[in-house]
Design an enzyme around this catalytic site. Structure first.
Site, short mmCIF file in Angstrom:
data_model
loop_
_atom_site.label_atom_id
_atom_site.label_comp_id
_atom_site.label_asym_id
_atom_site.label_seq_id
_atom_site.Cartn_x
_atom_site.Cartn_y
_atom_site.Cartn_z
N HIS A 16 0.83 -1.20 0.00
CA HIS A 16 0.00 0.00 0.00
C HIS A 16 0.87 1.26 0.00
CE1 HIS A 16 -3.32 2.55 0.49
NE2 HIS A 16 -3.77 2.20 1.68
N HIS A 44 -1.35 0.48 -12.16
CA HIS A 44 -2.25 0.71 -11.03
C HIS A 44 -3.48 -0.16 -11.19
CE1 HIS A 44 -4.78 2.90 -8.16
NE2 HIS A 44 -3.66 3.38 -7.66
N ASP A 93 3.43 7.08 -7.09
CA ASP A 93 4.71 6.80 -6.42
C ASP A 93 5.93 7.00 -7.31
OD1 ASP A 93 3.83 6.19 -3.89
OD2 ASP A 93 3.23 4.18 -4.48
N1 ACO Z 1 6.09 -3.23 -14.79
C1 ACO Z 1 6.02 -4.17 -15.77
N2 ACO Z 1 4.91 -4.87 -16.05
C2 ACO Z 1 3.83 -4.59 -15.32
C3 ACO Z 1 3.81 -3.61 -14.29
C4 ACO Z 1 5.01 -2.92 -14.06
N3 ACO Z 1 5.08 -1.97 -13.10
N4 ACO Z 1 2.59 -3.55 -13.72
C5 ACO Z 1 1.84 -4.46 -14.37
N5 ACO Z 1 2.59 -5.08 -15.34
C6 ACO Z 1 2.12 -6.09 -16.31
C7 ACO Z 1 1.86 -7.42 -15.62
O1 ACO Z 1 3.00 -8.23 -15.62
C8 ACO Z 1 0.74 -7.96 -16.47
O2 ACO Z 1 1.32 -8.42 -17.67
P1 ACO Z 1 0.72 -9.73 -18.42
O3 ACO Z 1 -0.65 -9.34 -18.82
O4 ACO Z 1 1.65 -9.98 -19.54
O5 ACO Z 1 0.75 -10.83 -17.38
C9 ACO Z 1 -0.08 -6.74 -16.84
O6 ACO Z 1 0.85 -5.65 -16.80
C10 ACO Z 1 -1.25 -6.45 -15.90
O7 ACO Z 1 -0.74 -6.30 -14.58
P2 ACO Z 1 -1.46 -6.82 -13.26
O8 ACO Z 1 -0.41 -7.31 -12.31
O9 ACO Z 1 -2.58 -7.76 -13.62
O10 ACO Z 1 -2.12 -5.49 -12.72
P3 ACO Z 1 -2.71 -5.26 -11.27
O11 ACO Z 1 -3.81 -4.30 -11.42
O12 ACO Z 1 -2.99 -6.54 -10.56
O13 ACO Z 1 -1.46 -4.61 -10.49
C11 ACO Z 1 0.01 -3.02 -9.58
C12 ACO Z 1 -1.35 -3.28 -10.25
C13 ACO Z 1 0.17 -3.95 -8.34
C14 ACO Z 1 0.10 -1.58 -9.10
C15 ACO Z 1 1.14 -3.34 -10.60
O14 ACO Z 1 0.97 -2.50 -11.74
C16 ACO Z 1 2.52 -3.16 -10.02
O15 ACO Z 1 3.02 -4.09 -9.36
N6 ACO Z 1 3.18 -1.98 -10.21
C17 ACO Z 1 4.48 -1.74 -9.66
C18 ACO Z 1 4.38 -1.41 -8.17
C19 ACO Z 1 3.82 -0.02 -7.89
O16 ACO Z 1 4.23 0.96 -8.51
N7 ACO Z 1 2.88 0.05 -6.95
C20 ACO Z 1 2.27 1.34 -6.52
C21 ACO Z 1 0.83 1.42 -6.90
S1 ACO Z 1 0.16 3.02 -6.45
C22 ACO Z 1 -0.21 2.93 -4.81
O17 ACO Z 1 -0.45 1.89 -4.26
C23 ACO Z 1 -0.25 4.18 -3.97
#
Ligand code: ACO
Length: 435
Positions: free
Chosen positions: A273, A312, A368
């Protein structure tokens, strides 16, 4: 069943176990989970329920606080776009808006600022117990504990049905959060606690409590005060996120608001989070220079790691807060001198936004991506990043708590489960089992 649309706002469900049809009303794009309860295979059998770990597709409340459209990249507090609030308002006015549901008149605003300013002091005993934490205590742990402990200083806070009483606790909490946050920071630094300075505005006073040493008065650069104030505004609410859900869940027991907000601080402490901005900094440092970006991006595309600060759950477009933060970062670096990591971040963003992998998956910078860089420019250690988030989020938690306790639909939060364990085992006492 016919394929024709009837135009009715209902959902027709056939239970193939019994062949029976049910018509369930659709309201605001949702069905009421309790309406599924009538779907049973027999009168003595449990009704149908939904299984939704993490509430991925379940609305837990009706709320008029914050609107998000993740596809369009829209965020509004009480109907006002975040861009306008960040540019033209200030954190205390936004806090008023979130809590009261409308912007203040001049008299209301002055009274609100006065109330908050004059409640920034905490009881001297709070100081003593904060001094009792271990020398290296994490400031979020200290903030969580001291927020919860305020309930022991204000036992009247339990009277949550009285509107004036609720208002009093809300003022106290918004006012005291920076004091508790700053003291958590000072404790880890081994520095004396600095008392609030009522001549200063909310954010300037926070900076004074953080950084003042032997000078008579600590007055931070106005541009830094503005940048931090904007960051507080951007974090002030984000509808039913994990920590707000924690506040609502604990608040649904009708406990006092200090205990409910302490639960929110606990939820925010978790790396999923509040902690991603720290990971962004580590990533930028590891990349080291612009030349290394293509190799890094190739690794991300091969699935070796994630581009932290991108993507996100809700936003499938540019997170509107990231745009504002990027501009704030530039303002801050004008004062503090630039950080080479900012250039790497901007180049990384440019390359990623043009790359098919990120475009196809709708991965854009989130809040972030740039915030850690700003916090670092203020010389905050990474452990403090989440404390800053918590101070900003406090008015949102309280606005949602206020809405919860006045909402006639709300009940104690108590989800169902699907039981997967054993049943009807025969217990043998230890003396027999271990014989
Ligand atoms: N870098 C590379 N690939 C990514 C990223 C990323 N940052 N985020 C998602 N993807 C890819 C996934 O691998 C997936 O690919 P696929 O379809 O080939 O399997 C696709 O994009 C969809 O991603 P999901 O994981 O299904 O998206 P979800 O909504 O579950 O996750 C999350 C969202 C957790 C924020 C994710 O984008 C992530 O881990 N980002 C990096 C961490 C981050 O910046 N978190 C802060 C969020 S803002 C906050 O909380 C205040």
């Amino acid at each position: 069943m016919s394929n024709e649309a009837s135009g009715k706002d209902t959902l027709t469900v056939r239970d193939n176990r019994t062949g029976q049809d049910y018509e369930i009303p659709i309201t605001d794009g949702t069905i009421a989970a309790k309406d599924l309860g009538q779907i049973k295979v027999g009168d003595d059998q449990p009704g149908l329920a939904t299984y939704d770990p993490g509430f991925v597709n379940t609305a837990s409340c009706r709320s008029a606080v914050t609107y998000i459209d993740g596809d369009q990249g829209i965020l509004e507090y009480r109907g006002y776009p975040i861009e306008q609030l960040a540019e033209k308002s200030n954190f205390l006015e936004v806090a008023y808006l979130l809590i009261h549901g409308a912007l203040p008149t001049k008299a209301e605003y002055d009274a609100w600022v006065h109330e908050i300013t004059y409640h920034t002091f905490v009881h001297e005993n709070v100081k003593s117990f904060m001094e009792g934490f271990r020398y290296d205590a994490h400031p979020m742990g200290m903030l969580m504990a001291s927020t919860g402990a305020l309930s022991t200083f204000y036992p009247d806070a339990r009277n949550i049905t009285d509107a004036d009483n609720r208002h009093m606790q809300i003022v106290r909490m918004i006012a005291k959060m920076p004091t508790l946050g700053a003291w958590s920071f000072r404790h880890a630094q081994g520095k004396p606690f600095v008392y609030p300075d009522n001549d200063l505005g909310y954010t300037a006073n926070f900076l004074s409590m953080l950084f003042k040493m032997s000078e008579k008065k600590f007055e931070a650069d106005e541009r830094l005060v503005k940048a931090l104030d904007v960051l507080f505004i951007l974090h002030a609410d984000h509808e039913q996120n994990a920590s707000t859900n924690a506040v609502r869940s604990v608040g649904s027991t009708q406990v006092d608001p200090y205990s409910a907000v302490a639960a929110g601080v606990g939820a925010l402490f978790g790396p999923l989070h509040g902690g991603a901005n720290e990971a962004v900094l580590r990533m930028l440092r590891r990349i080291g220079s612009k030349e290394n970006i293509p190799a890094f991006i190739a690794g991300v595309k091969d699935g070796n790691e994630k581009l932290m600060g991108f993507g996100h759950r809700v936003y499938k477009n540019y997170d509107p807060r990231a745009k504002i933060i990027k501009k704030s970062a530039e303002d801050v670096f004008e004062v503090t001198g630039t950080n080479p990591l900012l250039d790497i971040a901007k180049e990384l963003e440019k390359i990623a936004l043009e790359d098919e992998y990120f475009v196809k998956r709708k991965l854009y910078p989130n809040v972030d991506f740039y915030s850690g860089l700003i916090y670092e420019a203020f010389q905050f250690p990474p452990e403090m990043f989440t404390v800053l988030f918590a101070i900003g989020r406090t008015p949102g938690w309280l606005a949602q708590w206020l809405e919860l306790v006045q909402d006639k639909d709300q009940k104690i939060a108590r989800p169902k489960q699907i039981y997967t364990g054993d049943r009807r085992l025969t217990f043998a006492p230890a003396s027999e089992r271990w014989a």
